[in-house]
Write a protein that holds these residues in place. Sequence first.
Motif, PDB file in Angstrom:
ATOM      1  N   GLY A 126       0.817  -1.214   0.000  1.00  0.00           N
ATOM      2  CA  GLY A 126       0.000   0.000   0.000  1.00  0.00           C
ATOM      3  C   GLY A 126       0.849   1.261   0.000  1.00  0.00           C
ATOM      4  O   GLY A 126       0.532   2.237  -0.681  1.00  0.00           O
ATOM      5  N   LEU A 127       1.950   1.242   0.745  1.00  0.00           N
ATOM      6  CA  LEU A 127       2.858   2.391   0.742  1.00  0.00           C
ATOM      7  C   LEU A 127       3.513   2.568  -0.622  1.00  0.00           C
ATOM      8  O   LEU A 127       3.761   3.691  -1.061  1.00  0.00           O
ATOM      9  CB  LEU A 127       3.914   2.222   1.829  1.00  0.00           C
ATOM     10  N   PHE A 128       3.791   1.444  -1.305  1.00  0.00           N
ATOM     11  CA  PHE A 128       4.354   1.533  -2.652  1.00  0.00           C
ATOM     12  C   PHE A 128       3.358   2.183  -3.609  1.00  0.00           C
ATOM     13  O   PHE A 128       3.746   3.023  -4.431  1.00  0.00           O
ATOM     14  CB  PHE A 128       4.740   0.134  -3.152  1.00  0.00           C
ATOM     15  N   VAL A 129       2.094   1.832  -3.498  1.00  0.00           N
ATOM     16  CA  VAL A 129       1.069   2.448  -4.349  1.00  0.00           C
ATOM     17  C   VAL A 129       0.980   3.936  -4.060  1.00  0.00           C
ATOM     18  O   VAL A 129       0.881   4.758  -4.982  1.00  0.00           O
ATOM     19  CB  VAL A 129      -0.300   1.751  -4.144  1.00  0.00           C
ATOM     20  N   MET A 130       1.033   4.313  -2.791  1.00  0.00           N
ATOM     21  CA  MET A 130       0.994   5.733  -2.433  1.00  0.00           C
ATOM     22  C   MET A 130       2.238   6.454  -2.945  1.00  0.00           C
ATOM     23  O   MET A 130       2.156   7.603  -3.391  1.00  0.00           O
ATOM     24  CB  MET A 130       0.850   5.887  -0.919  1.00  0.00           C
ATOM     25  N   TRP A 131       3.393   5.804  -2.892  1.00  0.00           N
ATOM     26  CA  TRP A 131       4.645   6.393  -3.382  1.00  0.00           C
ATOM     27  C   TRP A 131       4.547   6.662  -4.886  1.00  0.00           C
ATOM     28  O   TRP A 131       4.940   7.720  -5.359  1.00  0.00           O
ATOM     29  CB  TRP A 131       5.808   5.458  -3.078  1.00  0.00           C
ATOM     30  N   ILE A 132       4.024   5.683  -5.634  1.00  0.00           N
ATOM     31  CA  ILE A 132       3.858   5.864  -7.079  1.00  0.00           C
ATOM     32  C   ILE A 132       2.890   7.016  -7.357  1.00  0.00           C
ATOM     33  O   ILE A 132       3.104   7.809  -8.275  1.00  0.00           O
ATOM     34  CB  ILE A 132       3.352   4.564  -7.740  1.00  0.00           C
ATOM     35  N   ALA A 133       1.827   7.118  -6.557  1.00  0.00           N
ATOM     36  CA  ALA A 133       0.843   8.181  -6.778  1.00  0.00           C
ATOM     37  C   ALA A 133       1.447   9.563  -6.541  1.00  0.00           C
ATOM     38  O   ALA A 133       1.102  10.517  -7.241  1.00  0.00           O
ATOM     39  CB  ALA A 133      -0.360   7.983  -5.867  1.00  0.00           C
ATOM     40  N   ILE A 134       2.352   9.673  -5.585  1.00  0.00           N
ATOM     41  CA  ILE A 134       2.920  10.982  -5.262  1.00  0.00           C
ATOM     42  C   ILE A 134       4.144  11.300  -6.108  1.00  0.00           C
ATOM     43  O   ILE A 134       4.249  12.364  -6.704  1.00  0.00           O
ATOM     44  CB  ILE A 134       3.278  11.060  -3.762  1.00  0.00           C
ATOM     45  N   PHE A 135       5.095  10.364  -6.179  1.00  0.00           N
ATOM     46  CA  PHE A 135       6.384  10.651  -6.788  1.00  0.00           C
ATOM     47  C   PHE A 135       6.602   9.977  -8.138  1.00  0.00           C
ATOM     48  O   PHE A 135       7.656  10.140  -8.742  1.00  0.00           O
ATOM     49  CB  PHE A 135       7.517  10.227  -5.852  1.00  0.00           C
ATOM     50  N   GLY A 136       5.630   9.224  -8.614  1.00  0.00           N
ATOM     51  CA  GLY A 136       5.801   8.505  -9.873  1.00  0.00           C
ATOM     52  C   GLY A 136       5.756   9.429 -11.078  1.00  0.00           C
ATOM     53  O   GLY A 136       5.161  10.497 -11.058  1.00  0.00           O
ATOM     54  N   LYS A 137       6.425   8.973 -12.146  1.00  0.00           N
ATOM     55  CA  LYS A 137       6.376   9.731 -13.391  1.00  0.00           C
ATOM     56  C   LYS A 137       4.998   9.588 -14.023  1.00  0.00           C
ATOM     57  O   LYS A 137       4.229   8.708 -13.668  1.00  0.00           O
ATOM     58  CB  LYS A 137       7.440   9.205 -14.363  1.00  0.00           C
ATOM     59  N   LYS A 138       4.718  10.453 -14.962  1.00  0.00           N
ATOM     60  CA  LYS A 138       3.412  10.449 -15.617  1.00  0.00           C
ATOM     61  C   LYS A 138       3.149   9.114 -16.309  1.00  0.00           C
ATOM     62  O   LYS A 138       2.040   8.592 -16.265  1.00  0.00           O
ATOM     63  CB  LYS A 138       3.365  11.590 -16.629  1.00  0.00           C
TER      64      LYS A 138
ATOM     65  N   LEU B 297      -6.830   8.918  -6.994  1.00  0.00           N
ATOM     66  CA  LEU B 297      -7.440   7.603  -6.863  1.00  0.00           C
ATOM     67  C   LEU B 297      -6.418   6.565  -6.395  1.00  0.00           C
ATOM     68  O   LEU B 297      -6.699   5.761  -5.503  1.00  0.00           O
ATOM     69  CB  LEU B 297      -8.064   7.174  -8.193  1.00  0.00           C
ATOM     70  N   LEU B 298      -5.219   6.595  -6.962  1.00  0.00           N
ATOM     71  CA  LEU B 298      -4.173   5.663  -6.532  1.00  0.00           C
ATOM     72  C   LEU B 298      -3.769   5.916  -5.085  1.00  0.00           C
ATOM     73  O   LEU B 298      -3.539   4.985  -4.322  1.00  0.00           O
ATOM     74  CB  LEU B 298      -2.949   5.765  -7.440  1.00  0.00           C
ATOM     75  N   PHE B 299      -3.656   7.189  -4.709  1.00  0.00           N
ATOM     76  CA  PHE B 299      -3.288   7.506  -3.335  1.00  0.00           C
ATOM     77  C   PHE B 299      -4.346   7.011  -2.360  1.00  0.00           C
ATOM     78  O   PHE B 299      -4.025   6.419  -1.328  1.00  0.00           O
ATOM     79  CB  PHE B 299      -3.083   9.018  -3.174  1.00  0.00           C
ATOM     80  N   LEU B 300      -5.617   7.234  -2.688  1.00  0.00           N
ATOM     81  CA  LEU B 300      -6.694   6.778  -1.809  1.00  0.00           C
ATOM     82  C   LEU B 300      -6.756   5.256  -1.740  1.00  0.00           C
ATOM     83  O   LEU B 300      -7.048   4.692  -0.679  1.00  0.00           O
ATOM     84  CB  LEU B 300      -8.026   7.355  -2.259  1.00  0.00           C
ATOM     85  N   LEU B 301      -6.460   4.586  -2.839  1.00  0.00           N
ATOM     86  CA  LEU B 301      -6.410   3.129  -2.837  1.00  0.00           C
ATOM     87  C   LEU B 301      -5.302   2.632  -1.912  1.00  0.00           C
ATOM     88  O   LEU B 301      -5.507   1.743  -1.088  1.00  0.00           O
ATOM     89  CB  LEU B 301      -6.196   2.602  -4.253  1.00  0.00           C
ATOM     90  N   GLY B 302      -4.116   3.224  -2.028  1.00  0.00           N
ATOM     91  CA  GLY B 302      -3.015   2.841  -1.151  1.00  0.00           C
ATOM     92  C   GLY B 302      -3.317   3.143   0.305  1.00  0.00           C
ATOM     93  O   GLY B 302      -3.003   2.349   1.195  1.00  0.00           O
ATOM     94  N   LEU B 303      -3.933   4.280   0.563  1.00  0.00           N
ATOM     95  CA  LEU B 303      -4.293   4.652   1.930  1.00  0.00           C
ATOM     96  C   LEU B 303      -5.307   3.679   2.518  1.00  0.00           C
ATOM     97  O   LEU B 303      -5.200   3.277   3.680  1.00  0.00           O
ATOM     98  CB  LEU B 303      -4.833   6.077   1.955  1.00  0.00           C
TER      99      LEU B 303
END
Length: 85
Positions: free
Chosen positions: A14-26, A60-66
């Motif tokens: 879940g933290l990885f999904v949140m990381w991708i949502a915040i710091f991931g490339k487009k 949406l990705l951030f909320l999913l990870g959260l």
Amino acid sequence: MELVLFSIVGILAGLFVMWIAIFGKKEDVKEFDSGFPSSIEDFFLTVFFKLFPPFLRRLLLFLLGLAIVMSLIYLCYLELTGSLV
């Protein structure tokens, strides 16, 4: 104890999904949901995900990870306090 280990691995996912949502490339965010949908729910989620603008995809990705992290922390808490039978 196995449930706690499963929860820890799930929390890291879940933290990885949140990381991708915040710091991931487009491109990472755009291709996060790649693959063929296996059910009707996956199909509609894929269609909605493709229609969202990039900001809403990230949200949406951030909320999913959260949601993943919070639910597994609660599950781990129940296991450690002995409330889970």
